[in-house]
Design a protein around this motif. Sequence first.
Motif, PDB file in Angstrom:
ATOM      1  N   GLU A 227      51.559  -1.984   7.675  1.00  0.00           N
ATOM      2  CA  GLU A 227      51.678  -0.539   7.900  1.00  0.00           C
ATOM      3  C   GLU A 227      51.294  -0.180   9.344  1.00  0.00           C
ATOM      4  N   ALA A 228      51.849   0.938   9.838  1.00  0.00           N
ATOM      5  CA  ALA A 228      51.515   1.420  11.189  1.00  0.00           C
ATOM      6  C   ALA A 228      50.102   1.995  11.178  1.00  0.00           C
ATOM      7  N   LEU A 229      49.226   1.422  11.983  1.00  0.00           N
ATOM      8  CA  LEU A 229      47.817   1.820  12.000  1.00  0.00           C
ATOM      9  C   LEU A 229      47.381   2.123  13.426  1.00  0.00           C
ATOM     10  N   VAL A 230      46.576   3.158  13.600  1.00  0.00           N
ATOM     11  CA  VAL A 230      45.988   3.383  14.923  1.00  0.00           C
ATOM     12  C   VAL A 230      44.472   3.493  14.770  1.00  0.00           C
ATOM     13  N   VAL A 231      43.757   2.807  15.660  1.00  0.00           N
ATOM     14  CA  VAL A 231      42.289   2.865  15.691  1.00  0.00           C
ATOM     15  C   VAL A 231      41.899   3.709  16.893  1.00  0.00           C
ATOM     16  N   MET A 232      41.197   4.834  16.655  1.00  0.00           N
ATOM     17  CA  MET A 232      40.700   5.675  17.740  1.00  0.00           C
ATOM     18  C   MET A 232      39.209   5.404  17.888  1.00  0.00           C
ATOM     19  N   ALA A 233      38.824   4.889  19.058  1.00  0.00           N
ATOM     20  CA  ALA A 233      37.441   4.459  19.251  1.00  0.00           C
ATOM     21  C   ALA A 233      36.871   5.045  20.546  1.00  0.00           C
ATOM     22  N   PRO A 234      35.542   5.069  20.668  1.00  0.00           N
ATOM     23  CA  PRO A 234      34.942   5.640  21.877  1.00  0.00           C
ATOM     24  C   PRO A 234      35.074   4.749  23.110  1.00  0.00           C
ATOM     25  N   SER A 235      35.287   3.438  22.924  1.00  0.00           N
ATOM     26  CA  SER A 235      35.344   2.540  24.086  1.00  0.00           C
ATOM     27  C   SER A 235      36.352   1.426  23.836  1.00  0.00           C
ATOM     28  N   PRO A 236      36.855   0.791  24.919  1.00  0.00           N
ATOM     29  CA  PRO A 236      37.791  -0.330  24.743  1.00  0.00           C
ATOM     30  C   PRO A 236      37.165  -1.495  23.976  1.00  0.00           C
ATOM     31  N   ALA A 237      35.854  -1.700  24.119  1.00  0.00           N
ATOM     32  CA  ALA A 237      35.186  -2.806  23.410  1.00  0.00           C
ATOM     33  C   ALA A 237      35.273  -2.593  21.899  1.00  0.00           C
ATOM     34  N   GLU A 238      34.959  -1.356  21.436  1.00  0.00           N
ATOM     35  CA  GLU A 238      35.036  -1.067  19.999  1.00  0.00           C
ATOM     36  C   GLU A 238      36.480  -1.055  19.508  1.00  0.00           C
TER      37      GLU A 238
END
Length: 600
Positions: free
Chosen positions: A285-296
């Motif tokens: 499935e199409a998933l997007v992860v929105m995170a505070p930093s590139p590491a996370e």
Amino acid sequence: MAFQGSEGLEEQLEEPEDTLRVSPAEEMPIDGPPAVGDPEPEPLLLPWDRFSSWLHCICVVGFDLELGQAVEVIYPHHSKLTEKEKTSICYLSFPDSNSGCLGDTQFCFRFRQAAGRKSSLGCFLEHFDRDAPVSLKKDQGYYYGYVYFRQVRDKSLKRGYFQKSLVLISKLPYVTFFHSLLKLIAPEYFEKQEPCLEAACNDIDRWPTPCPGKILSLPIMGVVMKLRIPTCYDKPGTSQLVQSTPSDSQVSIILPTVHEVDLFRCFHPVFFHIQMLWELVLLGEALVVMAPSPAESSDTVLALVSCISPLRYCSDFRPYFTIHDSEFKEYTTRTQAPPSVILGVTNPFFAKTLQHWPHIIRIGDMKTAGEMAKQMKVKKLKNLKTLDSKPGVYTAYKPFLNKDEDIIKQLQKGVQQKRPSAAQNAILRRYFLELTQSFIIPLERYVASLMPLQKSISPWKSPPQLRPFNQDEFMKTLEKAGPQLTSRLKGDWIGLYRQFLRSPNFDGWFRNRRKEMLQKLEALHLEALCEEDLTLRIQKHTEVETVDLVLKLKEKLTQAEKDQLPVKAGTLAKLQAHIDTIILTLPEDLQGILHKPPSP
């Protein structure tokens, strides 16, 4: 594929005696691969060949007040990158300005390789790639970038900050290894500049090649890293820990894994939904992860991709994705459904542009037990409107399987009792592995039944064909030999299988299994041919027919060596002996011609 809690599995895997079966690579015993002819000598390596087997190049990306990001150094200097690849590396090597990453930070990204360019070491690396697990094979068509970014205050600079990234570009998905390597190289580089980089590259060019299954000692910057790259013959869920020995006086770092991220640390903010996330990844499935930093962002995307191991995730995934990416328009358009991809983003702009995506994971800090309790509910997509949206999973997806409360309670208890993160990670990794194995075993069993009977293999006929995969026929097998034999989970398993059979992950898995089975058939056919008395056979042949047989046998031998067919030890040598014996029965002029090696 036996594992703890697999009661009933032995009965499930019983087979008629005469039926051919091929174990998938992941299920082979840990003591090593099947014998494949005679061992190949390692090819003669030229300067930088060993370096190239690990890395494509090392880049330094700096920030210029007028030009923005720019590649300042590429090492070794002969390494080639297209302008498009350099642009991708520039944008992906810096955290988004909203991330506020002061100090040192590490993350990784993945980007498309320019079309039409092939590595000169391609064939050489394929030799090692064959023994790697499917999830660790080198990435066709993509590069990984492993980043060490430093941002510190510097009043002598116009901008007031020193901002620079050291980036390792590689085809290999060894995220833990390359991040550990950067921790050694980058601080030294920022202090001593390019001579230090040259010394590091020369060290890497003296390393042994990345051969799965071997314990490797890799000297770098005055220390030695010791590690083992897993093989496809290792039993899933086991790690062959590298032990220190008395002769290891120089070894400074022993890596327990080259590629695994800490699953529990990544999923901690959303661990009430781990089972649903497993389903979404399994189904592509199409998933997007929105995170505070590139590491996370990058760690979470890599954790998602690895949660269906030992299955390979076969769609695109971008651990860190920016608005400058060449696929940005393709992924944000609302005129068509989002593609099968997992994106990791940090720019708040994506909260608007990706609102239409069906599944969004917001990662944030979880500070109190009260906040954790709020994560239990899946949030509606329409609530994802602002920058301040709460962490959680935003989706309308209804899971096929009932929720496994036991694993949630076990992990919650671990949080309350301050169980070490490594133990929580091990529990979660084991859970995902058993869930994936329960799902895949019925498919393995059915696909193995598509192999023809051994008695149908004749040395004088082409190898028999595999039966085609029949979805309805497979579904009927689930009633008696489905996942209920190895999993306590209830739910709509049939619906989950139907959806999976339409996914890129099934397509990739089945292509790989079909290739393995066809190679097994070719190997058995070759072995049957070697058991025949060919000199007796050719007595009835004309000279032309005998020459034709020699040419066909030589072609088979060449192909078997090229494809590394899983034949019994000594088979290829026996076939060569047969060829030599037949050639001796022919006139001398023909012998001279047939003894010549085939032109490349």
